[in-house]
Design a protein around this motif. Structure first.
Motif, PDB file in Angstrom:
ATOM      1  N   ALA A 187      -3.812  42.163 -36.390  1.00  0.00           N
ATOM      2  CA  ALA A 187      -4.092  43.275 -35.479  1.00  0.00           C
ATOM      3  C   ALA A 187      -3.755  44.613 -36.142  1.00  0.00           C
ATOM      4  O   ALA A 187      -2.853  44.678 -36.983  1.00  0.00           O
ATOM      5  CB  ALA A 187      -3.268  43.098 -34.214  1.00  0.00           C
ATOM      6  N   PRO A 235       5.242  41.463 -39.596  1.00  0.00           N
ATOM      7  CA  PRO A 235       4.685  42.146 -40.774  1.00  0.00           C
ATOM      8  C   PRO A 235       5.714  43.021 -41.485  1.00  0.00           C
ATOM      9  O   PRO A 235       5.563  43.334 -42.662  1.00  0.00           O
ATOM     10  CB  PRO A 235       3.560  43.004 -40.189  1.00  0.00           C
ATOM     11  N   ASP A 245      -0.055  34.811 -32.993  1.00  0.00           N
ATOM     12  CA  ASP A 245       0.861  33.857 -32.354  1.00  0.00           C
ATOM     13  C   ASP A 245      -0.003  32.880 -31.572  1.00  0.00           C
ATOM     14  O   ASP A 245      -1.018  33.287 -30.978  1.00  0.00           O
ATOM     15  CB  ASP A 245       1.802  34.619 -31.414  1.00  0.00           C
ATOM     16  N   LYS A 292       1.940  51.199 -31.609  1.00  0.00           N
ATOM     17  CA  LYS A 292       1.468  50.065 -30.808  1.00  0.00           C
ATOM     18  C   LYS A 292       0.127  50.314 -30.122  1.00  0.00           C
ATOM     19  O   LYS A 292      -0.309  49.521 -29.309  1.00  0.00           O
ATOM     20  CB  LYS A 292       2.541  49.682 -29.791  1.00  0.00           C
ATOM     21  N   PHE A 329       2.643  32.524 -24.125  1.00  0.00           N
ATOM     22  CA  PHE A 329       3.308  33.278 -25.193  1.00  0.00           C
ATOM     23  C   PHE A 329       4.818  33.355 -24.904  1.00  0.00           C
ATOM     24  O   PHE A 329       5.234  33.649 -23.779  1.00  0.00           O
ATOM     25  CB  PHE A 329       2.684  34.670 -25.263  1.00  0.00           C
TER      26      PHE A 329
END
Ligand code: COA
Ligand code: AMP
Length: 639
Positions: free
Chosen positions: A333, A309, A281, A533, A140
């Protein structure tokens, strides 16, 4: 077909069930061994089948008349780009890129690290590696050089494929200096790097080691697919465990292709030709499975979205894409939905868009909290389905099988076990618990296709980390319960894994970095509940004796350390200096107790505590700094 019939068949006749699913794909040689064990006792699906995943995902569709269908839609609000790539074009690009890698000496079984932003070339790179029968390991882009270095040393790649930059909303993040630094830190030195120059940043090249992607590609010839065995690895994907070092999850070609192709219809109810979008991702397992392999194996159109988003340009971004490209099944998510809800609570930015194309909204990566699920259901008028899975499985362990028999949604539940997964709730002695009793969520062996069966480079680690604790079962690391109707409620990790915005990190790894600060004697990093989060890490630190530092300054230094060593995605913010940590008499830090205190949840103070007075001392310090959370959900679980 009812869900029960489908599920029961997968339990009673797993080999027959998965043989039938394997028939949906085009093998070079159909497997005779469906589920087998090798000499080391490791289970494999379709071990003797001959295949190539890139062939199944690309050439097969071109051969069967899908050449002109769009395979990838690239939508990048951060570069104002929109593009479509057909199956025929993608096959050609992948074949040429595979030719380029072959010219660099990449052969079957070699590893190639891919460290790239969300652009079609990242997908092309993955498929090109697969075409050669080599093994990719995508890292990532948000990970800092030391994290990349650990992966380079573990996977020992021949080649690293990268781009000059990624773009985070308006920030251009130069990748090449990060790659250079990682190679400098790593003991293993890859033979070369292939670099895609993007117009937003031009990277400098190291002569003799670095190659320009476009120039090499221009000279490369398209190359055919290298056949591999069903049990040969397709990729390694590193994920955080309880220790500081990430684990390389190995994914085998055969089981992966069969399970993902099955899931596209069974879970997401899409057919070849439909548009499927997983907003994630490629660096995460969701990206591997449902941006790249699942949709392409199934002949769908997938979307590579280089944006967020919110902020690119606003909280209507998801709805714009769904409507513009007629997405039938959508998946992201909960953090993304919470971010949209926070920015646009009345969903006014949804109103301009026609979402009639959209059948269901899927969520995974972290628990979908009931308030967000209710909000999304209300505003979109769509069914919102939570499903639970892990990097280790590569697809949903529990889900609402929309393509088999949709079941009523229960808020807070990721619904029912997916065919192939025998999900049980056990206590620490392996005793099965009654309905509605909370315990460890385990999966009875054997695991279905696609699930990991080994950790790269460490033959014992899979057994030690996942199979030893509850013999006969795979331990998921999650806790929860199953209700009277068999619905599974996953309530959170029971280990040191933390989930930040759907990104999996290890508190142990963050602790190592915090503890490395010269002023810090010891520390505990706790997952603090966060409205947006889900969780964010918080450092509780004890200073070395005689050291005096300002808490704010220490906090800033630790933020920098975490960003430099792990990456900005860890979202480390809060540091609190304590006089001491709560410990047992044998010196073990009481992290679960601290977690309860920090998050305002019920907690236990074990009788083995060294000095009970420390608890009130910590509560007072945290209260003084307004660092104690509220218990938001009565049912919230902590083991
Ligand atoms: N490369 C480099 N840096 C990256 C990165 C990448 N690929 N992805 C994230 N980062 C950086 C961000 O720029 C940010 O840095 P900053 O602290 O300097 O601003 C940091 O990492 C945190 O990023 P993020 O978690 O994305 O937070 P955000 O505040 O920028 O955005 C959300 C908030 C909710 C929009 C974002 O977290 C999001 O889109 N979440 C959904 C996650 C998701 O899809 N997960 C899928 C897993 S299934
Ligand atoms: P990852 O390997 O990054 O996909 O993270 C897997 C972990 O994320 C799981 O072990 C869970 O802790 C969490 N997770 C993923 N999906 C869900 C879900 N739907 N509900 C609850 N937790 C989830």
């Amino acid at each position: 077909m009812s869900y029960q019939a489908e599920y029961q068949r997968s339990m009673q006749d797993p080999e027959g069930f998965w043989r039938d699913q394997a028939k949906q794909l085009e093998w070079y040689k159909f497997p005779q061994q469906i589920l087998s064990k090798d000499a080391d006792g490791i289970g494999h699906w379709f071990a003797d089948g001959e295949m190539n995943t890139a062939y199944m995902a690309l050439d097969h569709h071109v051969k069967n008349g899908r050449g002109n269908q769009t395979a990838i839609i690239y939508d990048s609000p951060v570069t104002n780009t929109k593009a479509k790539i057909s199956y025929a074009e993608l096959t050609d690009q992948v074949a040429r890129t595979a030719g380029m890698l072959a010219d660099l000496g990449v052969v079957k079984g070699d590893r190639v690290i891919i460290y790239m932003p969300m652009i079609p070339e990242a997908v092309v790179a993955m498929l090109a590696v697969a075409r050669l029968g080599a093994i990719h390991s995508v890292v990532f882009g948000g990970f800092a050089p030391p994290e990349l270095a650990v992966r380079i040393d573990d996977a020992t790649p021949k080649v690293i494929m990268t781009a000059s930059c990624g773009i985070e909303v308006k920030k251009v993040i130069e990748y090449k200096p990060l790659v250079d630094k990682a190679i400098e830190l790593a003991k293993h030195k890859p033979q070369c790097c292939v670099l895609l120059q993007r117009p937003q940043a031009t990277a400098s090249m190291i002569a003799g080691r670095d190659h320009d992607w476009a120039s090499l590609l221009a000279k490369a010839k398209p190359i055919g697919c290298t056949p591999v065995k069903g049990s040969d690895p397709l990729y390694i994907l590193y994920t955080s465990g309880t220790t500081g070092k990430p684990k390389g999850v190995v994914r085998e070609n055969g089981g992966h292709a069969v399970a993902l192709n099955y899931s596209m219809k069974a879970i997401y109810n899409v057919e070849a030709g439909d548009v499927f979008w997983a907003a994630s991702d490629v660096g995460w397992v969701v990206g591997h499975s449902y941006i790249v392999y699942g949709p392409l194996l199934h002949g769908c159109t997938t979307i590579v979205y280089e944006g967020k988003p919110i902020m690119t340009p606003d909280a209507g971004a998801l709805w714009r894409i769904i409507s513009e490209y007629k997405v039938k099944s959508f998946f992201t998510a909960p953090t993304a939905f919470r971010a949209v809800k926070k920015e646009d609570p009345e969903a006014l930015l949804m109103k301009p868009y026609d979402l009639s194309c959209l059948q269901v909204i899927f969520s995974a990566g972290e628990r979908l909290d009931p308030p967000t699920q209710e909000w999304l259901t209300d505003k979109s008028g769509k069914t919102v389905v939570d499903h639970w899975w892990q990097t280790e499985t590569g697809w949903g362990i529990t889900a609402n099988l929309w393509g088999v028999e949709p079941k009523p949604v229960k808020l807070g539940s990721s619904t029912l076990p997916t065919p192939g997964f025998d999900v049980r709730i056990l206590d620490e002695n392996g005793k099965q618990l009654a309905r509605n009793e909370q315990g460890y969520i385990a999966i009875k062996l054997p695991l279905p296709p696609s699930c990991m069966n080994r950790v790269w480079g460490d033959d014992n680690k899979f057994r030690d980390s996942y199979l030893q604790f509850l013999p006969g079962y795979y331990t998921t690391g999650d806790g929860g319960y199953i209700d009277d109707e068999g619905y599974v409620f996953v309530m959170g990790r029971v280990d040191d894994v933390i989930n930040v915005a759907g990104h999996r990190l290890s508190t142990g790894e963050i602790e190592e970095v915090v503890a490395g600060h010269p002023a810090v004697a010891e520390c505990a990093v706790i997952a603090r509940d966060d409205e947006l989060k889900g969780q964010i890490p918080m450092g509780l630190v004890v200073l070395k004796s005689g050291v005096s530092v300002d808490e704010t300054q220490l906090g800033q230094e630790l933020v920098k350390r975490i960003r430099d060593n792990i990456g900005a995605i860890a979202c480390y913010k809060d540091t609190v200096i304590l006089k001491r940590l709560p410990k047992t008499r044998s010196g073990k830090t009481l992290r679960k107790t601290l977690n309860g205190i920090v998050n305002g949840k019920p907690y236990n103070v074990p009788s083995t505590i060294d000095d009970p007075g420390v608890i009130n001392e910590i509560i007072e310090t945290l209260r003084g700094k307004k660092m104690i959370g509220e218990l938001k959900e009565k049912t919230r679980y902590s083991m």
